[in-house]
Design a protein around this motif. Structure first.
Motif, PDB file in Angstrom:
ATOM      1  N   CYS A 294       0.838  -1.203   0.000  1.00 22.24           N
ATOM      2  CA  CYS A 294       0.000   0.000   0.000  1.00 22.24           C
ATOM      3  C   CYS A 294       0.873   1.252   0.000  1.00 22.24           C
ATOM      4  O   CYS A 294       2.013   1.224   0.476  1.00 22.24           O
ATOM      5  N   PRO A 295       0.344   2.370  -0.461  1.00 17.13           N
ATOM      6  CA  PRO A 295       1.012   3.653  -0.232  1.00 17.13           C
ATOM      7  C   PRO A 295       1.071   3.947   1.264  1.00 17.13           C
ATOM      8  O   PRO A 295       0.287   3.411   2.047  1.00 17.13           O
ATOM      9  N   ARG A 296       1.989   4.822   1.655  1.00 18.57           N
ATOM     10  CA  ARG A 296       2.147   5.134   3.077  1.00 18.57           C
ATOM     11  C   ARG A 296       0.861   5.673   3.707  1.00 18.57           C
ATOM     12  O   ARG A 296       0.558   5.401   4.863  1.00 18.57           O
ATOM     13  N   SER A 298      -2.278   5.162   2.894  1.00 20.65           N
ATOM     14  CA  SER A 298      -3.489   4.442   2.491  1.00 20.65           C
ATOM     15  C   SER A 298      -3.418   2.992   2.943  1.00 20.65           C
ATOM     16  O   SER A 298      -2.329   2.428   3.096  1.00 20.65           O
ATOM     17  N   TYR A 311       6.501   3.344 -10.470  1.00 26.49           N
ATOM     18  CA  TYR A 311       6.228   2.806  -9.139  1.00 26.49           C
ATOM     19  C   TYR A 311       7.543   2.646  -8.379  1.00 26.49           C
ATOM     20  O   TYR A 311       8.479   2.024  -8.875  1.00 26.49           O
ATOM     21  N   TYR A 313       8.983   1.116  -4.907  1.00 22.89           N
ATOM     22  CA  TYR A 313       8.758   0.306  -3.721  1.00 22.89           C
ATOM     23  C   TYR A 313       9.817   0.658  -2.684  1.00 22.89           C
ATOM     24  O   TYR A 313      11.012   0.484  -2.921  1.00 22.89           O
ATOM     25  N   SER A 326       6.349   0.050   1.513  1.00 23.82           N
ATOM     26  CA  SER A 326       5.306   0.938   1.008  1.00 23.82           C
ATOM     27  C   SER A 326       5.607   1.246  -0.451  1.00 23.82           C
ATOM     28  O   SER A 326       6.668   0.886  -0.978  1.00 23.82           O
ATOM     29  N   SER A 328       5.091   4.286  -3.730  1.00 21.01           N
ATOM     30  CA  SER A 328       4.673   5.604  -4.207  1.00 21.01           C
ATOM     31  C   SER A 328       4.593   5.550  -5.726  1.00 21.01           C
ATOM     32  O   SER A 328       5.295   4.768  -6.377  1.00 21.01           O
ATOM     33  N   THR A 329       3.729   6.365  -6.293  1.00 20.92           N
ATOM     34  CA  THR A 329       3.547   6.381  -7.746  1.00 20.92           C
ATOM     35  C   THR A 329       3.653   7.808  -8.257  1.00 20.92           C
ATOM     36  O   THR A 329       3.302   8.761  -7.568  1.00 20.92           O
TER      37      THR A 329
END
Length: 346
Positions: A294-296, A298, A311, A313, A326, A328-329
């Motif tokens: 998951c994103p940090r 969410s 992406y 990781y 986590s 991020s995109t």
């Protein structure tokens, strides 16, 4: 009189006369090249001398469909700079030159382009609008595949103007950031690798009935092979409190909750493997099921890699036990306008 010659079926070949102006392209870009070591692709901010794209084209003149550019394998368009004045915009050329021909404002031309050229892009033998496919295999390819399409209608203000192709990334891009949260102990990053991914497929570009781009991946295959294997030599030392960010790898867009083997087991779904060695200890490894990350901010996992997205990781290691992962995109790239009207990439 329209100068066309009939082939088998209803698609015709192009005759260069009469001529109503050359069909030309211009360019500015953001792209990944495959001229780097095979372990990674490198990011550049503009097309350069010698860069290429393959273009395919058809026209519909008074209802008759005609192949204009490239036949089944397309024609290569190449960038050339001015050696005496590097600031001069690139000139894009191809051979043989094609020319516009219009009979009415209801006529149109369709173009599909793929960059870089020479990667096996092929006009698809299917009914309907112009469609092009390009095969991509993670085992042997690590370049950014870019695609564009455009419909020029005879009703526009300047029907013989430069073709404004708008390229976008057809793949996804993935990198791994390893964070050493120890306050005292360094760690070496020994290797990274992925498993259970879609390993090959065909990027398809076509136009819908209104001339809008349709981009997709077809004929995809998933298996249990290790891919995008990254093993630096020597191993990368990450000091206490430090971090290391890997290169970006181009991936085929895919769902991350599908298994590569019969049975649908979670163990056979897309997985990232991290091998590392804390100072003074034996090597350890972590296997990370990508569908669960998951994103940090969410609790909803990112379950799909989509075209045109990067992406990252982030793996935060606590050497006294466990890792925190986590994601991020970001959108991949930005639109950069050409110095001359024409080709854009976003």
């Amino acid at each position: 009189m329209l100068a066309l010659s009939t082939l088998a079926g209803c698609v015709k070949t192009y005759d260069p006369a009469p001529r109503q102006g050359e069909i030309r392209f211009g360019a500015g870009s953001l792209l990944l090249n495959d001229d780097a070591p095979s372990t990674k692709a490198t990011l550049t901010d503009a097309f350069a001398d010698g860069n290429t794209f393959a273009v395919f084209g058809e026209s519909v003149i008074s209802g008759d469909k005609t192949t204009v550019f490239g036949g089944i394998n397309g024609v290569t368009v190449t960038a050339d700079d001015d050696d005496d004045n590097p600031a001069t915009p690139l000139v894009w050329s191809y051979s043989p030159t094609r020319f516009w021909y219009w009979e009415s404002t209801g006529d149109w031309y369709d173009f599909v382009a793929v960059s870089p050229a020479g990667k096996g892009s092929t006009k698809m033998d299917i009914s309907g609008n112009l469609a092009v496919s390009t095969h991509y295999n993670l085992a042997s390819h690590d370049y950014d595949i870019l695609g564009a399409s455009y419909r020029r209608r005879g009703s526009v203000l300047d029907p013989n103007g430069t073709v404004p192709l708008n390229f976008s990334h057809l793949g996804s891009a993935v990198c791994v950031k390893v964070i050493n949260n120890s306050g005292t102990t360094s760690v070496t990053l020994d290797s990274l690798k992925f498993k259970n991914l879609v390993v090959e497929g065909d990027a398809k570009i076509t136009l819908d009935q209104y001339g809008n781009a349709e981009k997709s991946w077809i004929n995809t295959e998933r298996n249990t092979d290790y891919v995008r294997k990254f093993k630096p030599s020597p191993a990368i030392n990450i000091t206490a409190g430090g971090n290391y960010e890997s290169p970006f790898w181009v991936m085929i867009p895919e769902r991350l909750d599908q298994a590569a083997a019969a049975g649908g087991l979670v163990a056979d779904m897309p997985t990232l493997f991290l091998y590392y060695t804390p100072s003074g200890s034996a090597q350890k490894y972590e296997s990370i099921t990508l569908k669960d990350v998951c994103p940090r901010d969410s609790e909803t996992p990112i379950g799909t890699w989509v075209m045109g997205t990067k992406y990252t990781y982030e793996i935060s290691m606590r050497l006294d036990g466990g890792v925190l992962v986590s994601i991020s995109t970001t959108d991949w790239g930005e639109t950069i306008e050409a110095e001359t009207p024409g080709l854009l990439i976003q």
